[in-house]
Design a protein around this motif. Structure first.
Motif, PDB file in Angstrom:
ATOM      1  N   CYS A   1       7.470   9.187  -2.567  1.00  0.00           N
ATOM      2  CA  CYS A   1       6.665   8.319  -1.700  1.00  0.00           C
ATOM      3  C   CYS A   1       5.841   9.325  -0.601  1.00  0.00           C
ATOM      4  CB  CYS A   1       7.500   7.500  -0.690  1.00  0.00           C
ATOM      5  SG  CYS A   1       6.439   6.381   0.554  1.00  0.00           S
ATOM      6  N   VAL A   2       4.594   9.393  -0.527  1.00  0.00           N
ATOM      7  CA  VAL A   2       3.794  10.270   0.038  1.00  0.00           C
ATOM      8  C   VAL A   2       3.069   9.645   1.038  1.00  0.00           C
ATOM      9  CG1 VAL A   2       3.488  11.926  -1.914  1.00  0.00           C
ATOM     10  CG2 VAL A   2       1.735  10.082  -1.536  1.00  0.00           C
ATOM     11  N   ARG A   3       3.029   8.403   1.012  1.00  0.00           N
ATOM     12  CA  ARG A   3       2.282   7.699   2.241  1.00  0.00           C
ATOM     13  C   ARG A   3       2.566   6.279   2.567  1.00  0.00           C
ATOM     14  NH1 ARG A   3      -3.170   5.274   2.617  1.00  0.00           N
ATOM     15  NH2 ARG A   3      -3.867   5.440   4.549  1.00  0.00           N
ATOM     16  N   ILE A   4       2.588   5.872   3.429  1.00  0.00           N
ATOM     17  CA  ILE A   4       2.538   4.432   4.143  1.00  0.00           C
ATOM     18  C   ILE A   4       1.830   4.025   5.081  1.00  0.00           C
ATOM     19  CG2 ILE A   4       4.198   2.548   4.958  1.00  0.00           C
ATOM     20  CD1 ILE A   4       6.667   4.306   4.097  1.00  0.00           C
TER      21      ILE A   4
ATOM     22  N   TYR B   1       0.544   1.965   7.249  1.00  0.00           N
ATOM     23  CA  TYR B   1       0.736   1.597   8.481  1.00  0.00           C
ATOM     24  C   TYR B   1       1.775   2.404   9.150  1.00  0.00           C
ATOM     25  CZ  TYR B   1       4.140  -1.208   5.726  1.00  0.00           C
ATOM     26  OH  TYR B   1       4.971  -1.632   4.706  1.00  0.00           O
ATOM     27  N   GLU B   2       2.298   3.503   8.632  1.00  0.00           N
ATOM     28  CA  GLU B   2       3.551   4.469   9.345  1.00  0.00           C
ATOM     29  C   GLU B   2       2.674   5.630   9.548  1.00  0.00           C
ATOM     30  OE1 GLU B   2       6.042   3.110  10.740  1.00  0.00           O
ATOM     31  OE2 GLU B   2       6.149   1.087   9.971  1.00  0.00           O
ATOM     32  N   LYS B   3       3.592   6.369  10.419  1.00  0.00           N
ATOM     33  CA  LYS B   3       3.015   8.123  10.624  1.00  0.00           C
ATOM     34  C   LYS B   3       3.575   8.849   9.449  1.00  0.00           C
ATOM     35  CE  LYS B   3       2.643   7.815  15.615  1.00  0.00           C
ATOM     36  NZ  LYS B   3       2.999   8.374  17.060  1.00  0.00           N
ATOM     37  N   ARG B   4       4.808   8.490   9.135  1.00  0.00           N
ATOM     38  CA  ARG B   4       5.449   9.194   8.017  1.00  0.00           C
ATOM     39  C   ARG B   4       5.794   8.460   6.959  1.00  0.00           C
ATOM     40  NH1 ARG B   4       7.209  11.405  12.624  1.00  0.00           N
ATOM     41  NH2 ARG B   4       9.035  10.267  12.711  1.00  0.00           N
ATOM     42  N   PRO B   5       5.847   9.000   5.613  1.00  0.00           N
ATOM     43  CA  PRO B   5       6.495   8.126   4.427  1.00  0.00           C
ATOM     44  C   PRO B   5       7.983   8.039   4.464  1.00  0.00           C
ATOM     45  CG  PRO B   5       5.671  10.368   3.724  1.00  0.00           C
ATOM     46  CD  PRO B   5       5.267  10.128   5.181  1.00  0.00           C
ATOM     47  N   MET B   6       8.428   7.497   3.494  1.00  0.00           N
ATOM     48  CA  MET B   6       9.848   7.261   3.417  1.00  0.00           C
ATOM     49  C   MET B   6      10.485   8.443   2.528  1.00  0.00           C
ATOM     50  SD  MET B   6      11.254   4.891   5.716  1.00  0.00           S
ATOM     51  CE  MET B   6      12.708   4.391   4.907  1.00  0.00           C
ATOM     52  N   ARG B   7      11.519   8.919   2.528  1.00  0.00           N
ATOM     53  CA  ARG B   7      12.257   9.670   1.781  1.00  0.00           C
ATOM     54  C   ARG B   7      12.868   8.696   0.529  1.00  0.00           C
ATOM     55  NH1 ARG B   7      15.126  14.410   5.188  1.00  0.00           N
ATOM     56  NH2 ARG B   7      13.229  15.289   6.255  1.00  0.00           N
ATOM     57  N   VAL B   8      11.914   8.167  -0.199  1.00  0.00           N
ATOM     58  CA  VAL B   8      12.405   7.545  -1.535  1.00  0.00           C
ATOM     59  C   VAL B   8      11.525   7.789  -2.596  1.00  0.00           C
ATOM     60  CG1 VAL B   8      13.405   5.511   0.023  1.00  0.00           C
ATOM     61  CG2 VAL B   8      10.888   5.691  -0.574  1.00  0.00           C
ATOM     62  N   THR B   9      12.089   7.569  -3.696  1.00  0.00           N
ATOM     63  CA  THR B   9      11.436   7.932  -5.029  1.00  0.00           C
ATOM     64  C   THR B   9      11.230   6.792  -6.017  1.00  0.00           C
ATOM     65  OG1 THR B   9      11.987  10.255  -4.637  1.00  0.00           O
ATOM     66  CG2 THR B   9      11.395   9.692  -7.010  1.00  0.00           C
ATOM     67  N   VAL B  10      10.573   6.529  -6.672  1.00  0.00           N
ATOM     68  CA  VAL B  10      10.354   5.642  -8.061  1.00  0.00           C
ATOM     69  C   VAL B  10      10.395   6.698  -9.194  1.00  0.00           C
ATOM     70  CG1 VAL B  10       9.171   3.686  -7.048  1.00  0.00           C
ATOM     71  CG2 VAL B  10       8.021   5.573  -7.992  1.00  0.00           C
ATOM     72  N   ALA B  11      11.666   6.455  -9.740  1.00  0.00           N
ATOM     73  CA  ALA B  11      11.994   7.540 -10.934  1.00  0.00           C
ATOM     74  C   ALA B  11      11.148   7.714 -11.854  1.00  0.00           C
ATOM     75  CB  ALA B  11      13.408   7.234 -11.600  1.00  0.00           C
ATOM     76  N   PRO B  12      10.746   9.274 -12.060  1.00  0.00           N
ATOM     77  CA  PRO B  12       9.785   9.587 -13.159  1.00  0.00           C
ATOM     78  C   PRO B  12      10.706   9.698 -14.519  1.00  0.00           C
ATOM     79  CG  PRO B  12      10.521  11.512 -11.916  1.00  0.00           C
ATOM     80  CD  PRO B  12      11.137  10.205 -11.237  1.00  0.00           C
TER      81      PRO B  12
ATOM     82  N   GLY C   1       0.710  -1.141  -0.067  1.00  0.00           N
ATOM     83  CA  GLY C   1      -0.064   0.123   0.014  1.00  0.00           C
ATOM     84  C   GLY C   1       0.706   1.265   0.143  1.00  0.00           C
ATOM     85  N   TRP C   2       2.094   1.273  -0.308  1.00  0.00           N
ATOM     86  CA  TRP C   2       2.937   2.344  -0.240  1.00  0.00           C
ATOM     87  C   TRP C   2       2.291   3.448  -1.771  1.00  0.00           C
ATOM     88  CZ3 TRP C   2       8.854   2.719   1.162  1.00  0.00           C
ATOM     89  CH2 TRP C   2       8.851   1.800   2.427  1.00  0.00           C
ATOM     90  N   GLU C   3       2.307   4.596  -1.407  1.00  0.00           N
ATOM     91  CA  GLU C   3       1.651   5.305  -2.350  1.00  0.00           C
ATOM     92  C   GLU C   3       2.937   6.381  -2.961  1.00  0.00           C
ATOM     93  OE1 GLU C   3      -2.022   7.396  -1.678  1.00  0.00           O
ATOM     94  OE2 GLU C   3      -2.688   5.835  -0.614  1.00  0.00           O
ATOM     95  N   TYR C   4       2.916   6.729  -4.156  1.00  0.00           N
ATOM     96  CA  TYR C   4       3.847   7.540  -4.687  1.00  0.00           C
ATOM     97  C   TYR C   4       3.072   8.655  -5.675  1.00  0.00           C
ATOM     98  CZ  TYR C   4       6.948   4.032  -3.651  1.00  0.00           C
ATOM     99  OH  TYR C   4       8.050   2.766  -2.789  1.00  0.00           O
ATOM    100  N   ASP C   5       3.547   9.921  -5.549  1.00  0.00           N
ATOM    101  CA  ASP C   5       2.980  10.926  -6.324  1.00  0.00           C
ATOM    102  C   ASP C   5       3.595  10.700  -7.895  1.00  0.00           C
ATOM    103  OD1 ASP C   5       5.413  12.140  -6.432  1.00  0.00           O
ATOM    104  OD2 ASP C   5       4.596  13.888  -4.777  1.00  0.00           O
ATOM    105  N   GLY C   6       2.986  11.836  -8.673  1.00  0.00           N
ATOM    106  CA  GLY C   6       3.615  11.825 -10.031  1.00  0.00           C
ATOM    107  C   GLY C   6       5.000  11.942 -10.283  1.00  0.00           C
ATOM    108  N   SER C   7       5.499  12.643  -9.247  1.00  0.00           N
ATOM    109  CA  SER C   7       7.022  12.759  -9.404  1.00  0.00           C
ATOM    110  C   SER C   7       7.720  11.520  -8.755  1.00  0.00           C
ATOM    111  CB  SER C   7       7.623  14.231  -8.456  1.00  0.00           C
ATOM    112  OG  SER C   7       7.174  13.729  -7.082  1.00  0.00           O
ATOM    113  N   GLY C   8       6.949  10.554  -8.410  1.00  0.00           N
ATOM    114  CA  GLY C   8       7.649   9.314  -7.981  1.00  0.00           C
ATOM    115  C   GLY C   8       8.179   9.480  -6.351  1.00  0.00           C
TER     116      GLY C   8
END
Length: 329
Positions: A87-90, A92-103, A78-85
């Motif tokens: 990570c904006v939401r996990i 089951y966690e309070k904060r997302p990770m500072r990671v990016t799937v390359a756009p 259920g990790w979510e990524y915005d259009g820039s790639g």
């Protein structure tokens, strides 16, 4: 068919989908130049393209993933990524990770989704010219071909093959004109020079003087285009040659029809989409899949100067490639 004399992948814009394949909320898995990518459309209608694999445990976002508003959701956790790639939401966690799937750089035009590829990751340095499509009906077809995009686009410069592959009755001369990231071709029929028919070949059709205008071009490294106007009818054909892996090309053929007198193109397109587009491309496929690339053809006649010019022009789509002087005299 691999082409060791050619770099594996040109850089430039390539079609990875037609726009109707990526409806709002849709997620589509694709391959481009050896990379897995995911093509998706936000709830607001924007097309996005990202690397396919989640930064968490590597699940493929295009296999079971879905769109949540302006984000794409990984099907695994259920990790979510915005259009820039980003990570904006996990969930089951309070904060997302500072990671990016390359756009990836993406353009939606001519009812197709174009993605920019460069082997060194450089940003776009060109654009594909867009056309007006009001009043057109469209049909499309796809093929997977063992070939190379240069070989496929090269057919536009090869006037002789129209006679022998596509059974045109006359020999065609081709003149080329370069215009930056496009190259245009003027096809002229040699009146009175009708080739002999092969055994069992039907009587040649008459084409001399039929077309009011004919425009043929290659835009960028992977799109061949033709427009023919005759008797108030406009026929447009686009063949997108998109390399998915080395020696493998995904062909997207689009045949479009409009009428200057207001006739409904949907009522007439079925009559032309075969002989004017799909049948012709399918005639080419056995040649593309079973030929080798000769950097220096044994004999390049004056009538094939456009082919030589095309090859030199196409070098712009290879990073650090030496000029191809095939056929130079």
């Amino acid at each position: 068919m691999t082409h060791p004399a050619l770099p594996a992948f040109p850089h430039g814009w390539f079609a990875v989908a037609l726009a109707h394949e990526v409806a709002a909320g849709a997620v589509v898995a694709r391959r481009l130049c050896g990379h897995d990518i995911v093509v998706w459309r936000t709830a607001g209608g924007q097309v996005r393209v990202n690397d396919a694999y989640c930064m968490h445990l590597g699940a493929h976002l295009g296999v079971g993933g879905w769109v949540n508003g302006q984000s794409i959701v990984c099907p695994f956790h259920g990790w979510e990524y915005d259009g820039s790639g980003r990570c904006v939401r996990i969930p089951y966690e309070k904060r997302p990770m500072r990671v990016t799937v390359a756009p990836w750089h993406v353009r939606e035009q001519d009812e197709a989704v174009l993605v920019w590829f460069h082997p060194e990751g450089l940003p776009p340095t060109s654009e594909v010219p867009a056309l007006e499509w009001t009043g057109f009906a469209h049909r499309s077809r796809e093929w997977t071909v063992r070939s190379h995009p240069q070989e496929i686009c090269e057919n536009t410069a090869d006037g002789a093959h129209f006679r022998y592959i596509h059974k045109f009755p006359n020999v065609m001369d081709v003149a080329a004109r370069e215009d930056g990231d496009s190259i245009w071709f003027d096809l002229r029929i040699r009146d009175g020079e009708v080739g002999e028919r092969a055994a069992g070949e039907p009587v040649p059709f008459e084409i001399t003087g039929r077309a009011d205008s004919n425009v043929t071009a290659v835009h960028g490294p992977g799109m061949a285009f033709n427009e023919t106007r005759a008797k108030g009818r406009i026929l447009r054909n686009r063949l997108y040659a998109t390399p998915t892996d080395e020696g493998v090309v995904r062909l997207i053929g689009v045949h479009s029809v409009a009428f200057e007198d207001g006739r409904d193109p949907e009522e007439h397109i079925e009559r032309t989409m075969g002989w004017a587009a799909f049948d012709a491309w399918e005639d080419d496929i056995p040649i593309w899949e079973n030929k080798i690339y000769r950097p220096k053809p044994f004999a390049t006649h004056p009538s094939e100067e456009a082919l030589v010019q095309f090859r030199r022009w196409y070098q712009r789509w290879y990073a650090d490639a030496a000029p191809d002087r095939a056929g130079a005299r």
